[in-house]
Design a protein around this motif. Structure first.
Motif, PDB file in Angstrom:
ATOM      1  N   ASN A 150       0.802  -1.232   0.000  1.00 47.66           N
ATOM      2  CA  ASN A 150       0.000   0.000   0.000  1.00 47.66           C
ATOM      3  C   ASN A 150       0.833   1.280   0.000  1.00 47.66           C
ATOM      4  OD1 ASN A 150      -2.307  -1.559   0.040  1.00 47.66           O
ATOM      5  ND2 ASN A 150      -2.619  -1.394   2.241  1.00 47.66           N
ATOM      6  N   LEU A 151       2.124   1.151  -0.188  1.00 43.62           N
ATOM      7  CA  LEU A 151       2.983   2.342  -0.235  1.00 43.62           C
ATOM      8  C   LEU A 151       2.650   3.199  -1.455  1.00 43.62           C
ATOM      9  CD1 LEU A 151       6.470   0.777   0.652  1.00 43.62           C
ATOM     10  CD2 LEU A 151       5.217   2.447   2.046  1.00 43.62           C
ATOM     11  N   PRO A 152       2.960   4.480  -1.409  1.00 41.17           N
ATOM     12  CA  PRO A 152       2.788   5.340  -2.594  1.00 41.17           C
ATOM     13  C   PRO A 152       3.624   4.801  -3.765  1.00 41.17           C
ATOM     14  CG  PRO A 152       3.221   6.654  -0.631  1.00 41.17           C
ATOM     15  CD  PRO A 152       3.439   5.237  -0.244  1.00 41.17           C
ATOM     16  N   GLN A 153       3.190   5.091  -4.971  1.00 40.01           N
ATOM     17  CA  GLN A 153       3.851   4.540  -6.148  1.00 40.01           C
ATOM     18  C   GLN A 153       5.323   4.924  -6.223  1.00 40.01           C
ATOM     19  OE1 GLN A 153       2.287   2.304  -8.176  1.00 40.01           O
ATOM     20  NE2 GLN A 153       4.379   2.000  -8.933  1.00 40.01           N
ATOM     21  N   GLU A 154       5.634   6.158  -5.824  1.00 36.84           N
ATOM     22  CA  GLU A 154       7.041   6.594  -5.872  1.00 36.84           C
ATOM     23  C   GLU A 154       7.910   5.708  -4.993  1.00 36.84           C
ATOM     24  OE1 GLU A 154      10.572   8.335  -4.214  1.00 36.84           O
ATOM     25  OE2 GLU A 154       8.673   8.212  -3.078  1.00 36.84           O
TER      26      GLU A 154
END
Length: 544
Positions: free
Chosen positions: A352-356
């Motif tokens: 679920n981390l941000p795409q970056e």
């Protein structure tokens, strides 16, 4: 002015900010001076290193080593040079070896260990024995690097048994590491590397706690905001129970608290969480903070009755650390494991981390797999332990893994828990001896105590014996560090300050594992005598 020129009071003040393990070095110097004068023998009850060792599993290890070397010589024997062991027929050759060496130390246990893998886990005999033989020879890199396949299965069975779970549960993965200390380093680094923790974020610590858990989060590379959860519960008779009140556990309901570290049973109180604490802990996590990452260090779990780890109570959230060091007397072997359920919050949070952040992590691990985004957190731990680039040479040395497996099956075969009862009784008897020599401070039965250590709060003892006025005197005129310096200088006894573990300011830790039984009588007498001297000084000051 150098250290030697400092006044005694200045020297004591100087050491207030240090780790108890650093203070210990100075105390040993003072205690050694008294020993050299022929006054007393140095008694260092500051270390947790046990003074017992598990002998039969070690004999089995060395006998296996002897058989393994014969196997290498069978393949190539040219003076000091030998070959590498081979798998086909190795089980039948061991049976011949067993028949010809029945007097060898530990050989019966070794035979039972080999049979255990075959009968209880269905291992193919040649394959199982070859993993042990090749492992003890140490002629190959660990493959897989996380842990040897069959050894992981038997060690997992042992760990789950001791942690209060189902030994046959195959839903946990293990990573063999160089003791619990290496596990701590790897875990903190991987939490940062995988963006699960960032500088300045909140990390809760269940205190008192082993001092590295206090020191590591504050290092410049982490700089976490530490949220202490105090084991401040007091019983009806005014004594510490070393349990965590609900109002302390409620701090974990804050979702900004990203992770919590706990040593269970605790160090230095040496008390396991009771059933009510575990239940409330679980309720908070499930209802208020379901993404909380839990790291539980359960090295003392084997010394507690009916122990249950958070690894079992909250498997989705919990990363477990277990070391073989204390129970089997193998601190020098550096044997430990990290355990994690295959379905866990760490993998979910990474997903679920941000795409970056995902893109950066993909770059980090893309040399290991064509699908780095699917790499589990425990496999990331393995890679991070070798800075990723050296992942192909990661893993605990194979002879250490073999010794770990032998210890594990030794314990699994001990259905009567004979060895476990021996180790428990050693600590409990020493605790009784210690308390027998403390005036008016009785030992209170506590089914959750392991008795591996004992933490005294001298202010509670002071209140019980002399009242609040003496407590005030101690707070204003004396310090626990001074008490420890006096013990070292006058009695050649080394203990640790509980405040260094984030415990009560006037608490002291006695290790019940590393000295002879009769020496705890001397420690008890010395503590009692010195405390009486403090009270006499107080009374004399009152008269003046």
């Amino acid at each position: 002015m150098n250290k030697d020129q400092l006044t005694r009071k200045e020297l004591i003040e100087k050491y207030h900010t240090l780790s108890p393990f650093e203070i210990k070095d100075e105390l040993i110097k003072l205690a050694t001076k008294s020993e050299r004068k022929g006054v007393r023998v140095l008694l260092n009850a500051g270390r947790g290193n046990p003074n017992w060792t598990a002998s039969t599993p070690r004999q089995a290890f060395f006998t296996l080593g002897h058989f393994a070397v014969l196997e290498t010589k069978r393949m190539w024997n040219d003076g000091d040079l030998a070959g590498m062991p081979e798998q086909p027929g190795i089980y039948e050759r061991f049976k011949i070896f067993y028949a010809e060496n029945k007097e060898a130390g530990g050989i019966d246990l070794l035979s039972r260990i080999i049979d255990y893998g075959v009968e209880q886990h269905g291992f193919e005999p040649d394959s199982w024995l070859f993993e042990l033989v090749d492992g003890i020879i140490g002629d190959n890199y660990p493959v897989p690097d996380r842990m040897l396949v069959k050894i992981e299965k038997v060690v997992r069975e042992y760990v789950l048994q001791e942690m209060g779970g189902n030994p046959k549960d195959n839903s946990y993965d293990l990573f063999a590491v160089e003791g619990g200390t290496a596990a701590m380093c790897y875990i903190f680094d991987s939490l940062m590397a995988n963006r699960l923790m960032k500088k300045g974020e909140k990390l809760a610590l269940m205190v008192p706690i082993f001092t590295p858990y206090l020191d590591i989060p504050r290092l410049p590379r982490y700089e976490f905001e530490v949220v202490p959860i105090h084991a401040s519960a007091i019983s009806g008779n005014g004594r510490h129970t070393w349990q965590y009140p609900k109002e302390e556990l409620d701090k974990l309901s804050d979702p900004s608290v990203k992770a919590v570290c706990v040593v269970n049973p605790s160090n230095p109180p040496s008390v396991a969480m009771d059933e009510d604490t575990l239940a409330y802990f679980k309720k908070i996590v499930e209802e208020k903070n379901p993404n909380l990452m839990i790291v539980t260090d359960d090295v003392y779990g084997t010394f507690a009755d009916d122990f249950k780890s958070l690894l079992i109570s909250l498997p989705y959230n919990t990363l477990g650390v277990y070391s073989f060091s204390k129970y089997f007397g193998v601190t020098g072997w550096r044997l430990g494991v990290i355990a994690l359920a295959q379905d866990n919050v760490y993998n979910k949070l990474i997903a679920n981390l941000p795409q970056e952040a995902k893109d950066r992590l993909k770059e980090r691990y893309e040399s290991l797999t064509t699908t780095p985004e699917g790499l589990s957190f425990i496999d990331r731990l393995v890679a991070d332990s070798r800075h990723v680039a050296l992942n192909h040479t990661a893993g605990l040395s194979t002879p250490q893994q073999v010794q770990m497996a032998i210890f594990s099956i030794f314990a699994l075969l001990d259905k009567e828990n004979s060895y476990k009862q021996q180790t428990k009784e050693i600590c409990r008897e020493r605790k009784k001896i210690l308390y027998d020599h403390l005036v008016e401070l009785t030992m209170i039965p506590n089914k959750h105590s392991t008795s591996y250590y004992n933490e005294f709060d001298l202010l509670i003892w002071a209140k019980m014996k002399y009242g609040e006025e003496f407590v005030t005197y101690l707070k204003e005129e004396r310090s626990a560090i001074e008490f420890l310096f006096d013990l070292a200088e006058k009695y050649s006894i080394v203990l640790l300050n509980g405040s260094g573990f984030e415990g009560p300011s006037w608490s002291i830790r006695v290790s019940l594992a590393n000295l002879k039984n009769e020496q705890y009588a001397k420690i008890g007498k010395a503590i009692n005598e010195l405390f009486e001297q403090y009270s006499s000084d107080w009374k004399n000051n009152k008269v003046e």
